[in-house]
Design a protein around this motif. Structure first.
Motif, PDB file in Angstrom:
ATOM      1  N   THR A   1      23.537  84.951  57.645  1.00 53.06           N
ATOM      2  CA  THR A   1      23.413  86.360  57.266  1.00 53.06           C
ATOM      3  C   THR A   1      23.673  86.457  55.768  1.00 53.06           C
ATOM      4  O   THR A   1      24.622  85.850  55.262  1.00 53.06           O
ATOM      5  CB  THR A   1      24.421  87.222  58.043  1.00 53.06           C
ATOM      6  N   PHE A   2      22.807  87.175  55.072  1.00 55.34           N
ATOM      7  CA  PHE A   2      22.975  87.324  53.629  1.00 55.34           C
ATOM      8  C   PHE A   2      22.482  88.706  53.237  1.00 55.34           C
ATOM      9  O   PHE A   2      21.549  89.235  53.839  1.00 55.34           O
ATOM     10  CB  PHE A   2      22.207  86.233  52.866  1.00 55.34           C
ATOM     11  N   GLY A   3      23.139  89.299  52.260  1.00 57.84           N
ATOM     12  CA  GLY A   3      22.732  90.645  51.844  1.00 57.84           C
ATOM     13  C   GLY A   3      22.836  91.634  52.994  1.00 57.84           C
ATOM     14  O   GLY A   3      23.114  91.264  54.133  1.00 57.84           O
ATOM     15  N   PRO A   4      22.594  92.897  52.719  1.00 59.07           N
ATOM     16  CA  PRO A   4      22.701  93.912  53.773  1.00 59.07           C
ATOM     17  C   PRO A   4      21.581  93.782  54.806  1.00 59.07           C
ATOM     18  O   PRO A   4      20.419  94.007  54.508  1.00 59.07           O
ATOM     19  CB  PRO A   4      22.614  95.242  53.019  1.00 59.07           C
ATOM     20  N   GLY A   5      21.955  93.355  56.021  1.00 64.43           N
ATOM     21  CA  GLY A   5      21.009  93.280  57.120  1.00 64.43           C
ATOM     22  C   GLY A   5      20.031  92.123  57.079  1.00 64.43           C
ATOM     23  O   GLY A   5      19.116  92.074  57.890  1.00 64.43           O
ATOM     24  N   ARG A   6      20.213  91.180  56.174  1.00 64.53           N
ATOM     25  CA  ARG A   6      19.272  90.056  56.038  1.00 64.53           C
ATOM     26  C   ARG A   6      19.736  88.879  56.871  1.00 64.53           C
ATOM     27  O   ARG A   6      20.917  88.575  56.928  1.00 64.53           O
ATOM     28  CB  ARG A   6      19.153  89.620  54.576  1.00 64.53           C
TER      29      ARG A   6
ATOM     30  N   HIS B   1      10.285  96.772  60.141  1.00 58.96           N
ATOM     31  CA  HIS B   1      11.536  96.903  59.388  1.00 58.96           C
ATOM     32  C   HIS B   1      11.628  95.800  58.325  1.00 58.96           C
ATOM     33  O   HIS B   1      12.718  95.270  58.077  1.00 58.96           O
ATOM     34  CB  HIS B   1      12.748  96.837  60.332  1.00 58.96           C
ATOM     35  N   GLU B   2      10.493  95.462  57.732  1.00 56.71           N
ATOM     36  CA  GLU B   2      10.443  94.391  56.741  1.00 56.71           C
ATOM     37  C   GLU B   2      11.169  94.803  55.463  1.00 56.71           C
ATOM     38  O   GLU B   2      11.334  95.984  55.175  1.00 56.71           O
ATOM     39  CB  GLU B   2       8.988  94.041  56.401  1.00 56.71           C
ATOM     40  N   PHE B   3      11.592  93.796  54.720  1.00 58.52           N
ATOM     41  CA  PHE B   3      12.217  94.016  53.419  1.00 58.52           C
ATOM     42  C   PHE B   3      11.143  93.935  52.340  1.00 58.52           C
ATOM     43  O   PHE B   3      10.169  93.192  52.477  1.00 58.52           O
ATOM     44  CB  PHE B   3      13.310  92.971  53.165  1.00 58.52           C
ATOM     45  N   GLU B   4      11.307  94.708  51.287  1.00 58.57           N
ATOM     46  CA  GLU B   4      10.356  94.693  50.165  1.00 58.57           C
ATOM     47  C   GLU B   4      10.820  93.721  49.102  1.00 58.57           C
ATOM     48  O   GLU B   4      12.018  93.571  48.911  1.00 58.57           O
ATOM     49  CB  GLU B   4      10.235  96.105  49.568  1.00 58.57           C
ATOM     50  N   PRO B   5       9.914  93.099  48.398  1.00 64.55           N
ATOM     51  CA  PRO B   5       8.483  93.103  48.666  1.00 64.55           C
ATOM     52  C   PRO B   5       8.175  92.226  49.870  1.00 64.55           C
ATOM     53  O   PRO B   5       8.962  91.358  50.243  1.00 64.55           O
ATOM     54  CB  PRO B   5       7.878  92.513  47.391  1.00 64.55           C
ATOM     55  N   LYS B   6       7.022  92.449  50.476  1.00 69.62           N
ATOM     56  CA  LYS B   6       6.637  91.703  51.676  1.00 69.62           C
ATOM     57  C   LYS B   6       5.166  91.343  51.591  1.00 69.62           C
ATOM     58  O   LYS B   6       4.442  91.811  50.713  1.00 69.62           O
ATOM     59  CB  LYS B   6       6.909  92.531  52.928  1.00 69.62           C
ATOM     60  N   ALA B   7       4.727  90.524  52.524  1.00 65.71           N
ATOM     61  CA  ALA B   7       3.312  90.169  52.606  1.00 65.71           C
ATOM     62  C   ALA B   7       2.482  91.437  52.806  1.00 65.71           C
ATOM     63  O   ALA B   7       2.978  92.444  53.304  1.00 65.71           O
ATOM     64  CB  ALA B   7       3.081  89.203  53.762  1.00 65.71           C
ATOM     65  N   GLN B   8       1.229  91.374  52.421  1.00 63.89           N
ATOM     66  CA  GLN B   8       0.349  92.538  52.562  1.00 63.89           C
ATOM     67  C   GLN B   8       0.230  92.987  54.017  1.00 63.89           C
ATOM     68  O   GLN B   8       0.259  94.178  54.304  1.00 63.89           O
ATOM     69  CB  GLN B   8      -1.050  92.204  52.003  1.00 63.89           C
TER      70      GLN B   8
END
Length: 126
Positions: free
Chosen positions: A32-37, A54-61
């Motif tokens: 677990t790293f960063g908030p919710g990662r 609920h993807e994190f930015e930036p993300k795949a297209q």
């Protein structure tokens, strides 16, 4: 210019099933790293986890569960991998077969993870 892969991102539709597969079956370590990662760590690499919608930015297209085709080199003989897969009830969809890896010939089996990504597990061959 490029030396090696640091991490990749896997998008899942079912975080619990995905975590069971990569931690309990494949033997990776949940981090677990960063908030919710979250990530699955193995060797000097990791797979960062995104949950569909609920993807994190930036993300795949177009982040899509089931779109990956990954090959892992096992830390144990492939026959031990095959025994573990059978013991856990995970069907092998192909193999063992000989393939060409990045640095040498490899002997591989293929399975699917809970999102239906194609997972190749291999051992280096002489």
């Amino acid at each position: 210019m490029i030396d090696h892969l640091d991490h990749l991102v896997l998008t899942t539709a079912d975080e619990k099933a995905c975590t069971r597969f990569y931690v309990d079956l494949m033997g990776m370590v949940l981090e677990t790293f960063g908030p919710g990662r979250k990530a699955f760590r193995f060797g000097n690499q990791k797979i960062n986890l995104h949950v569909k919608g609920h993807e994190f930015e930036p993300k795949a297209q177009v982040p899509t569960p089931g779109a990956l085709d990954l090959c892992f080199i096992a830390s144990v003989p492939l026959d031990d991998v095959i025994a573990r897969l059978k013991d856990k009830g995970l069907p092998i969809i192909e193999g063992p077969v000989m393939r060409t890896g990045a640095t040498s010939r490899i002997r591989s089996v293929y399975v699917r993870d809970p999102d239906l990504n194609l997972i190749e597990i291999s051992e280096l061959s002489p």
